[in-house]
Design a protein around this motif. Structure first.
Motif, PDB file in Angstrom:
ATOM      1  N   GLN A 108       0.823  -1.211   0.000  1.00  0.00           N
ATOM      2  CA  GLN A 108       0.000   0.000   0.000  1.00  0.00           C
ATOM      3  C   GLN A 108       0.857   1.261   0.000  1.00  0.00           C
ATOM      4  O   GLN A 108       0.536   2.225  -0.684  1.00  0.00           O
ATOM      5  N   TRP A 109       1.901   1.282   0.768  1.00  0.00           N
ATOM      6  CA  TRP A 109       2.810   2.423   0.790  1.00  0.00           C
ATOM      7  C   TRP A 109       4.118   2.034   1.460  1.00  0.00           C
ATOM      8  O   TRP A 109       4.182   1.037   2.180  1.00  0.00           O
ATOM      9  N   THR A 110       5.156   2.827   1.205  1.00  0.00           N
ATOM     10  CA  THR A 110       6.470   2.636   1.825  1.00  0.00           C
ATOM     11  C   THR A 110       7.021   3.996   2.220  1.00  0.00           C
ATOM     12  O   THR A 110       6.979   4.949   1.430  1.00  0.00           O
ATOM     13  N   PHE A 111       7.526   4.073   3.447  1.00  0.00           N
ATOM     14  CA  PHE A 111       8.163   5.294   3.959  1.00  0.00           C
ATOM     15  C   PHE A 111       9.602   4.935   4.317  1.00  0.00           C
ATOM     16  O   PHE A 111       9.861   3.896   4.941  1.00  0.00           O
ATOM     17  N   TYR A 112      10.555   5.798   3.934  1.00  0.00           N
ATOM     18  CA  TYR A 112      11.968   5.530   4.197  1.00  0.00           C
ATOM     19  C   TYR A 112      12.512   6.484   5.264  1.00  0.00           C
ATOM     20  O   TYR A 112      12.368   7.702   5.155  1.00  0.00           O
ATOM     21  N   THR A 113      13.122   5.887   6.295  1.00  0.00           N
ATOM     22  CA  THR A 113      13.899   6.668   7.249  1.00  0.00           C
ATOM     23  C   THR A 113      15.331   6.763   6.726  1.00  0.00           C
ATOM     24  O   THR A 113      15.640   6.260   5.644  1.00  0.00           O
TER      25      THR A 113
END
Length: 602
Positions: A108-113
């Motif tokens: 659904q989504w990906t967030f990168y730190t």
């Protein structure tokens, strides 16, 4: 991959299925379900669950891959959490947080730190919390992955310093104390090295504003023997009542007051610390062997006579167990156990060893409520208080290592048994082989017979000669590939002995130059190259500088492109001399010089 890591990955696969079954009724919002890390959910799982989908993710790259007793494997596998119709996973590899649809498995989504996410994620009120090695705690919107706020683990007066760690640029104060959420507050810990500072925070889970912060835990006085020490948060935090527990890797956890952050107690303990914890019924279970009193924050056994002796002797009652209503449920050696934590026999007693009597030995034994043996049961290996298996109650291996267990409703779930594989073929049988690369005895017997039947190549006492890589030591540096001129190690990553037949008989040179002593020649006959323990103080790697009279750089300058002072044949002889000093037999050197000449001549 190590056995415990495989078991954790297997439980992750089960949770992928469990998550779908529970999603219609409730969430699995944190590692081991709740803030106490009980691994017990009230909802039932369907009688006959079916696999709806699966995803193949790359193997994780843990922070401490060479830890021998697996006491720092808090990031050994992906740890999924579920909120609503979304399953969330943080990645130690690329620092991402990814959401998958629980019905379809679609991303659904990906967030990168900006650093690896090594602690498990936590969910609350439509939000997802992730701690990163970049030093920040992130709060993301569950349905969209949008960043709502982030909180830095180090105080504002500390500059954003970073250094190389595990192939990443990581903060001086990485968030290795994984977040735990309860009653609108999220707790986490940043900092790994006490000398640089360690910080524990309670943050408003809605707004990201600090409720309290404790930055005085890197220098604690008044410990055992009035020593000075500091905590090193490594593992997912736990919370029960007003006690916040902070795992400290191989040391025992620290206990803080949850409402104020004040330190209750921290004592490193008798080497029974681990990164995994579970809190229940007044106890803190620490890894496989440690046990603390939740109220006092101290180890249940503290007498000097107990040093080095295990005191919690029952199997499958530890931080891998599931806890509910005063009962601990666990599995070990193919059997299920249930213990009553309200009825514990604890105290000191004298133990007769046969040749002497050991005084004041502490033991902690809860009442066994029931015990069920599956078809995969193995002989029990229960320790005694005086016949301990190794230093400080530990052994190098997986003796009686419990399997991760979860409770859903009135049922207990775990991973038991091993596959039986012989000759590379999986057979249907209730028992498997306990082994790693040498577990398939049939293949090894066939290989030994075939190699033993070969005609001698160089001399009458020729034996099969090939390198084996110790994966717990190898860090894929490529030194062996760069050194070997016969192409034994190919060019793939990770490093493998792709062409073992090209290895020259009795040539151990690559093993002598390996920085990690990760190359083993089983036929060598001398430790440590044959895999055995070498003499104390033996160097791991040959000093090539000393071998070349301490002036490798000068020698290279003299052999520069425009010097014209060293002919190719002379260079071959110099390299051959290095090989001779590395232990290459004379019978091999003749062919080696020919190979070297091919390398240096146009």
């Amino acid at each position: 991959m190590r056995r415990a890591m495989k078991q954790t990955c297997a439980v992750w696969a089960v949770l992928m299925l469990v998550a779908r079954c529970l999603a219609t009724a409730a969430d699995w919002p944190m590692w081991r379900y709740d803030a106490a890390r009980s691994a017990a959910a009230p909802e039932e799982i369907a009688d006959s669950p079916v696999l709806l989908w699966s995803r193949q993710l790359p193997p994780v790259r843990p922070a401490w891959p060479l830890e021998p007793n697996q006491r720092l494997d808090f990031d050994a596998a992906y740890e999924p959490v579920v909120m609503g119709k979304l399953l969330f996973i943080g990645s130690p590899n690329d620092g991402s947080v990814t959401a998958y649809d629980t019905d379809t498995g679609l991303e659904q989504w990906t967030f990168y730190t900006e650093g690896p996410v090594r602690g498990a994620l936590a969910c609350w009120n439509g939000k997802v919390y992730a701690g990163s090695d970049d030093g920040w705690l992130y709060c993301l919107e569950g349905p969209t992955g949008r960043l709502l706020w982030k909180f830095r683990g180090a105080p504002p007066d500390r500059p954003d310093r970073r250094h190389l760690g595990n192939g990443h640029l990581v903060s001086f104060w990485p968030v290795r104390g994984g977040p735990v959420v309860r009653d609108g507050s999220v707790y986490f810990a940043a900092g790994l090295w006490p000398i640089l500072g360690v910080f524990v925070h309670a943050v408003d889970a809605e707004t990201g504003r600090a409720r309290w912060s404790n930055g005085e835990l890197n220098h604690i006085t008044g410990g055992p023997g009035e020593s000075e020490t500091g905590i090193s948060p490594q593992g997912n935090l736990g919370l029960l009542g007003n006690t916040l527990i902070i795992p400290n890797g191989r040391a025992l956890p620290a206990a803080l007051e949850a409402d104020s952050g004040r330190l209750i107690r921290y004592a490193p303990g008798l080497r029974r610390g681990e990164c995994r914890i579970a809190l229940h019924d007044g106890y803190v279970f620490v890894g496989q062997h440690g046990l603390m009193d939740l109220k006092t924050g101290g180890e249940v056994a503290t007498r000097k006579s107990t040093v080095g002796m295990p005191y919690k002797l029952v199997p499958a009652c530890n931080a891998s167990s599931a806890f509910a209503d005063g009962i601990a449920y666990g599995t070990a050696n193919g059997a299920f156990y249930a213990y009553d934590l309200t009825r514990v026999n604890a105290g000191e007693r004298d133990v007769e060893t046969g040749s002497a009597i050991v005084r004041n030995v502490f033991r902690w034994e809860p009442l066994l409520r029931w015990h069920y043996q599956t078809p995969y049961v193995e002989p029990p290996r229960i320790w005694t208080a005086v016949n301990r298996p190794g230093l400080f109650g530990y052994v190098h291996g997986n003796v009686d290592k419990s399997n991760p267990t979860i409770k859903a409703g009135k049922r207990i779930y775990s991973v038991v048994g091993r596959k039986l594989v012989l000759g590379g073929i999986e057979l249907e049988y209730e028992k498997g082989l306990l082994g790693h690369s040498d577990g398939d005895g049939l293949l090894h017997a066939i290989a030994d017979a075939m190699l033993g039947a070969l005609e001698p190549v160089a001399n009458d006492d020729w034996r099969p000669w090939f390198p084996v890589l110790d994966r717990e030591r190898c860090d894929d540096c490529g030194a062996c590939r760069n050194f070997c001129i016969f192409g034994v190690y190919g060019g793939s990553t990770p490093v493998e002995a792709e062409n073992p037949a090209a290895c020259k008989d009795r040539c151990p040179a690559c093993a002598r130059v390996c920085p990690q002593a990760a190359i083993i020649f089983p036929r060598h006959g001398a430790a440590p190259i044959d895999g055995g323990d070498g003499p104390a103080g033996e160097p791991v790697q040959v000093d090539l500088q000393a071998m070349m009279a301490g002036d490798v750089e000068g020698l290279l300058r003299r052999r520069g492109r425009f010097s014209g002072q060293v002919p190719a044949d002379c260079e071959c002889l110099e390299r051959a001399e290095v090989l001779r000093q590395l232990g290459v037999p004379a019978s091999v050197l003749a062919s080696v010089v020919d190979e070297l000449a091919k390398k240096v001549r146009p």
